[in-house]
Design a protein around this motif. Structure first.
Motif, PDB file in Angstrom:
ATOM      1  N   HIS A  64       0.808  -1.218   0.000  1.00 32.35           N
ATOM      2  CA  HIS A  64       0.000   0.000   0.000  1.00 32.35           C
ATOM      3  C   HIS A  64       0.846   1.276   0.000  1.00 32.35           C
ATOM      4  O   HIS A  64       0.316   2.358   0.219  1.00 32.35           O
ATOM      5  CB  HIS A  64      -0.938   0.002   1.210  1.00 32.35           C
ATOM      6  N   GLU A  88       2.686   4.586  -1.098  1.00 32.39           N
ATOM      7  CA  GLU A  88       2.300   5.619  -2.041  1.00 32.39           C
ATOM      8  C   GLU A  88       3.511   6.476  -2.413  1.00 32.39           C
ATOM      9  O   GLU A  88       4.305   6.844  -1.555  1.00 32.39           O
ATOM     10  CB  GLU A  88       1.222   6.528  -1.425  1.00 32.39           C
ATOM     11  N   TYR A 126       1.921   0.600  -8.734  1.00 34.08           N
ATOM     12  CA  TYR A 126       1.123  -0.314  -9.558  1.00 34.08           C
ATOM     13  C   TYR A 126       2.051  -1.196 -10.402  1.00 34.08           C
ATOM     14  O   TYR A 126       1.845  -2.404 -10.520  1.00 34.08           O
ATOM     15  CB  TYR A 126       0.178   0.473 -10.453  1.00 34.08           C
ATOM     16  N   GLU A 178      -7.975  -2.354  -6.371  1.00 33.32           N
ATOM     17  CA  GLU A 178      -8.386  -1.202  -5.564  1.00 33.32           C
ATOM     18  C   GLU A 178      -7.702   0.068  -6.056  1.00 33.32           C
ATOM     19  O   GLU A 178      -8.277   1.159  -6.024  1.00 33.32           O
ATOM     20  CB  GLU A 178      -8.057  -1.449  -4.092  1.00 33.32           C
ATOM     21  N   ARG A 179      -6.461  -0.073  -6.518  1.00 27.50           N
ATOM     22  CA  ARG A 179      -5.736   1.098  -7.010  1.00 27.50           C
ATOM     23  C   ARG A 179      -6.341   1.594  -8.329  1.00 27.50           C
ATOM     24  O   ARG A 179      -6.205   2.768  -8.670  1.00 27.50           O
ATOM     25  CB  ARG A 179      -4.259   0.755  -7.207  1.00 27.50           C
ATOM     26  N   ARG A 180      -6.914   0.721  -9.113  1.00 26.03           N
ATOM     27  CA  ARG A 180      -7.477   1.090 -10.398  1.00 26.03           C
ATOM     28  C   ARG A 180      -8.939   1.508 -10.311  1.00 26.03           C
ATOM     29  O   ARG A 180      -9.490   2.065 -11.270  1.00 26.03           O
ATOM     30  CB  ARG A 180      -7.361  -0.084 -11.384  1.00 26.03           C
TER      31      ARG A 180
END
Length: 289
Positions: free
Chosen positions: A181, A183, A192, A286-288
Motif C-alpha cells: 500500500h 504511495e 502499480y 483497488e488502485r485502479r
C-alpha cells in the motif's frame, strides 16, 4: 576509505579463513603446529584464519593435506575460493556508485544458490522494477540525480541472477502486507508497476512470494529485515542484515541456525502463495477503481 584505515576483509576471505580454521581444529592441531608443518611463522596462519592475510591457491592443497583432509572436491573448492578471494565482479565498473559494503552484498547475492528474504518495509531489490527502485533510492539517501540513476542501473543489473539460463537463483521472500500500500505521490504509477512485477515473478518456479497479513500472529520477523543465503557445498550458509548504514553478515553456525528457526516461524505465519497472489491482485484492483 581514509588513507590510514585498514580495508575490511572480503566475505570470500572470511569464509575461507573460517573453513581452514575448522579443518585444523578437526585435525586436533594447534595454530603453532599447523603453521610449523608448512614452515610458516605462527602469526601468518593466525592472520589467514582471521582473514587479515591471503593464502595463495597453490598452498591450499598441501595445507589441507597436513590437516588430514582427503576429500578432493572439498580441496578443489577451497583452492578456487582462495584463487577468487579478491576477484572483482561486474559491479566494479560502477565505481563510486557502489559502497564497499554493497559490493559484498552483490558478491554473495551473485554466488548464492538460494536466498530467503524477510522484507518488512519494502519490496526486495531483486524484485523491483526501475520506477519503484528509483523512488526507494531517492527516499533513502541524499544523492544527486546522476548517482540515483547509477544505483538504479546497479539494482537492475543485479536482477540477472533470477533469469540466468543456468541455475537461476532460488528466491523466496515474505513481504509485509503494508508494503503493498505504499504511495509515491509524485509517481503514483510506480507502485502499480511494482505489484504487476510481483504477480509476474510469482509465476516463476524459482521464485516464491508470500505476504505477511496485517493481522498475522506474532512472529520473529517483527524484529526486522534479514536474509538467509545458501551456497553450493562446502560453503556454509550466512545471514545478512541491513539498516540505513548498509549490510552486515552473521556467519557463526549457531547464529545462522537461530535465523533458520525464525524463518520457519515467519513462513508459517504468512499467507500461502496462492492467497498471497490473490491479495496482491486485490490491492491492484483497488488502485485502479
Amino acid at each position: 576509505m581514509m588513507p590510514n584505515q585498514r580495508a575490511k576483509p572480503t566475505l570470500r576471505r572470511r569464509q575461507l579463513g573460517r573453513m581452514l580454521e575448522r579443518c585444523r581444529e578437526d585435525a586436533g592441531l594447534t595454530q603453532q603446529a599447523a603453521a610449523a608443518s608448512m614452515n610458516w611463522p605462527h602469526h601468518k596462519l593466525s592472520k589467514i584464519e582471521n582473514a587479515r592475510a591471503h593464502i595463495p591457491a597453490k598452498d591450499v592443497e598441501p595445507y589441507l593435506r597436513k590437516c588430514g583432509v582427503t576429500d578432493e572436491a572439498f580441496i578443489l573448492a577451497l583452492a578456487n575460493l582462495a584463487k577468487n578471494a579478491a576477484k572483482k565482479g561486474w559491479w566494479a565498473g560502477f565505481g563510486d556508485a557502489i559502497l564497499t559494503t554493497y559490493m559484498d552484498h552483490i558478491s554473495v547475492e551473485t554466488e548464492a544458490t538460494r536466498i530467503r528474504y524477510y522484507a518488512p518495509n519494502l519490496i526486495p531489490g531483486l524484485l523491483q522494477p526501475r520506477n519503484y527502485a528509483r523512488e526507494i533510492i531517492r527516499a533513502t539517501g541524499t544523492l544527486v540525480p546522476e548517482l540515483v540513476e547509477a544505483r538504479v542501473d546497479v539494482r537492475t543489473a543485479r536482477q540477472a541472477v533470477l533469469t540466468k539460463a543456468e541455475r537461476p537463483l532460488d528466491f523466496w521472500t515474505v513481504i509485509n502486507e503494508s508494503v503493498l500500500h505504499h504511495e509515491f505521490r509524485e509517481n503514483p504509477e510506480a507502485m502499480y508497476e511494482q505489484l504487476e512485477r510481483l504477480l509476474e515473478l510469482s509465476q516463476r518456479p524459482t521464485i516464491t512470494i508470500q505476504v505477511m497479513p496485517i493481522r498475522a500472529a506474532s512472529h520473529p520477523g517483527l524484529l526486522g529485515l534479514f536474509s538467509l543465503l545458501d551456497f553450493e557445498k562446502p560453503y556454509p550458509s550466512i545471514v545478512q542484515v541491513e539498516d540505513i548504514r548498509g549490510s552486515s553478515f552473521i556467519e557463526e553456525d549457531s547464529d545462522v541456525q537461530a535465523f533458520e528457526n525464525a524463518w520457519e516461524r515467519i513462513i508459517a505465519a504468512a499467507l500461502p502463495e496462492d492467497r498471497s497472489r490473490e491479495l496482491i491482485k486485490k490491492v491492484m484492483e483497488e488502485r485502479r477503481s
